[in-house]
Design an enzyme around this catalytic site. Sequence first.
Site, short mmCIF file in Angstrom:
data_model
loop_
_atom_site.label_atom_id
_atom_site.label_comp_id
_atom_site.label_asym_id
_atom_site.label_seq_id
_atom_site.Cartn_x
_atom_site.Cartn_y
_atom_site.Cartn_z
N ASN A 216 0.85 -1.20 0.00
CA ASN A 216 0.00 0.00 0.00
C ASN A 216 0.88 1.24 0.00
O ASN A 216 2.12 1.15 0.00
CB ASN A 216 -0.97 -0.02 1.20
N ILE A 318 -1.75 -7.44 14.62
CA ILE A 318 -0.64 -7.25 15.57
C ILE A 318 -1.11 -6.43 16.77
O ILE A 318 -0.86 -6.78 17.93
CB ILE A 318 0.55 -6.54 14.86
N PHE A 336 -3.70 3.29 15.15
CA PHE A 336 -3.99 4.30 14.13
C PHE A 336 -5.13 3.81 13.27
O PHE A 336 -5.29 2.61 13.06
CB PHE A 336 -2.75 4.56 13.25
O1 C5P Z 1 -7.94 -2.96 11.38
P1 C5P Z 1 -7.23 -1.77 10.85
O2 C5P Z 1 -6.16 -2.11 9.87
O3 C5P Z 1 -8.13 -0.73 10.29
O4 C5P Z 1 -6.57 -1.12 12.14
C1 C5P Z 1 -5.55 -0.19 12.08
C2 C5P Z 1 -4.68 -0.29 13.30
O5 C5P Z 1 -4.35 -1.65 13.60
C3 C5P Z 1 -3.34 0.36 13.08
O6 C5P Z 1 -2.88 0.80 14.32
C4 C5P Z 1 -2.49 -0.78 12.54
O7 C5P Z 1 -1.12 -0.54 12.74
C5 C5P Z 1 -3.01 -1.93 13.36
N1 C5P Z 1 -2.96 -3.23 12.65
C6 C5P Z 1 -2.12 -4.22 13.07
N2 C5P Z 1 -2.12 -5.45 12.46
C7 C5P Z 1 -2.95 -5.70 11.42
C8 C5P Z 1 -3.83 -4.71 10.98
C9 C5P Z 1 -3.81 -3.47 11.61
O8 C5P Z 1 -1.34 -3.98 14.01
N3 C5P Z 1 -2.92 -6.88 10.84
#
Ligand code: C5P
Length: 411
Positions: A216, A318, A336
């Site tokens: 992305n 994560i 975020f």
């Molecule tokens: O679920 P979404 O991607 O919208 O959530 C965004 C937040 O979750 C951000 O803080 C991103 O760094 C974290 N995130 C993560 N692992 C993922 C997806 C998102 O840590 N697989």
Amino acid sequence: MATPPELQGRHIVLGLTGGVACYKAAELARELVRSGATVQVVMTDAALQFITVATMQALSGRAVATSQWDAREPNHMPHINLSRQADAILVAPASADFIAQLAQGRAGELLSLLCLARPIESCPLLVAPAMNREMWAHPATQRNVAQITADGATVLGPAAGDQACGEVGDGRMLEAAELRDELIAFFQPKLLAGRSVLVTAGPTFEPMDPVRGITNHSSGKMGFAIARAAAEAGAQVTLVAGPVPLPTPRGVRRIDVLTAQQMFDAVLPLAPAHGFFVATAAVADWRPVQAADQKIKKKARADADSAPTLALTENPDILAAVAGLPQGQRPWCVGFAAESENVVEHARAKRVRKGVPLIVANHGPAAFGRDDNTLVLVDAQGELELPRGDKLALARALVQQMAQRAPEARQ
Ligand code: C5P
């Protein structure tokens, strides 16, 4: 509103002593002026052998001071006047001999004299050593460096690398931009002293085959700015970064990863040892179930049937995994949310779903790759908007909020 330059209103005495690295001091004077500081250059006799007063005067826009006997000072006390006006004295380059003079409290010429005469509490002394590696490693120099540190000076560097003498090793002066950043960091309030912060940043890259993948537009700039701001605030910072070409902020430990799974594997074991976790990474939600061993080839005739079908599977979350660690192992978590619409509503829902105390919402398309951004902090109480500014200024404001909201966060 444009963020004011970071050294606006600061008056810096820039001291030059004898060394080839004086050529970097010219660039440093320029960088400090560009960052908003007023710069008063003071040169020793040895420095005058390496660079001219004319150059330093032109770059600093002020007459250079070289002698304690300068009769132009009405009270004839340049050492007092110069050190009383300064917010900091930065000696760059600092020769082995000059550091020895500082260690002994000598005051044989204007620069050493004003360092000794400075009010220790209100006028900090920063020293950037520059010398041959044997001179740096010599026990006498190491003893002197330990002594000036104990006396309250801050020693910046030196770096290792090629030396003017042709040798390679420790003793190179830091670069002008590094010294500027060190000075900026020095003036930041130490709101996270004794704390530790783990940050994820950038995109992830999920391979389809050896040459292609899903990724992305995240540039990593916001996460790198947060890592830098946390380090400036005195925290120990670990930055787990996806594939971005950004330089590592000074003093930050960086771990590079490519995929979401690698990011997960790097973060989870580190999280319990950190007081804060800030998840800025734009982690890919899905990855190809299987990356092909060889490049997926187009069929000879490019018709619709030649397009491969990609089977995807979900990546681990994560942030949710870290937020789900048992109490005592769980850092204070900041997530975020980059959305393209209904930014705050989505962020509210996300905060609850992920189980974190704070979500930072921003408008994805208006943030990715840019140097500035607007953030909305969403917590259980409500929202707080941090108005549009450059990402580093916003990162500093966020660090301030984290320090305020989590005074009890683990070290
Ligand atoms: O679920 P979404 O991607 O919208 O959530 C965004 C937040 O979750 C951000 O803080 C991103 O760094 C974290 N995130 C993560 N692992 C993922 C997806 C998102 O840590 N697989």
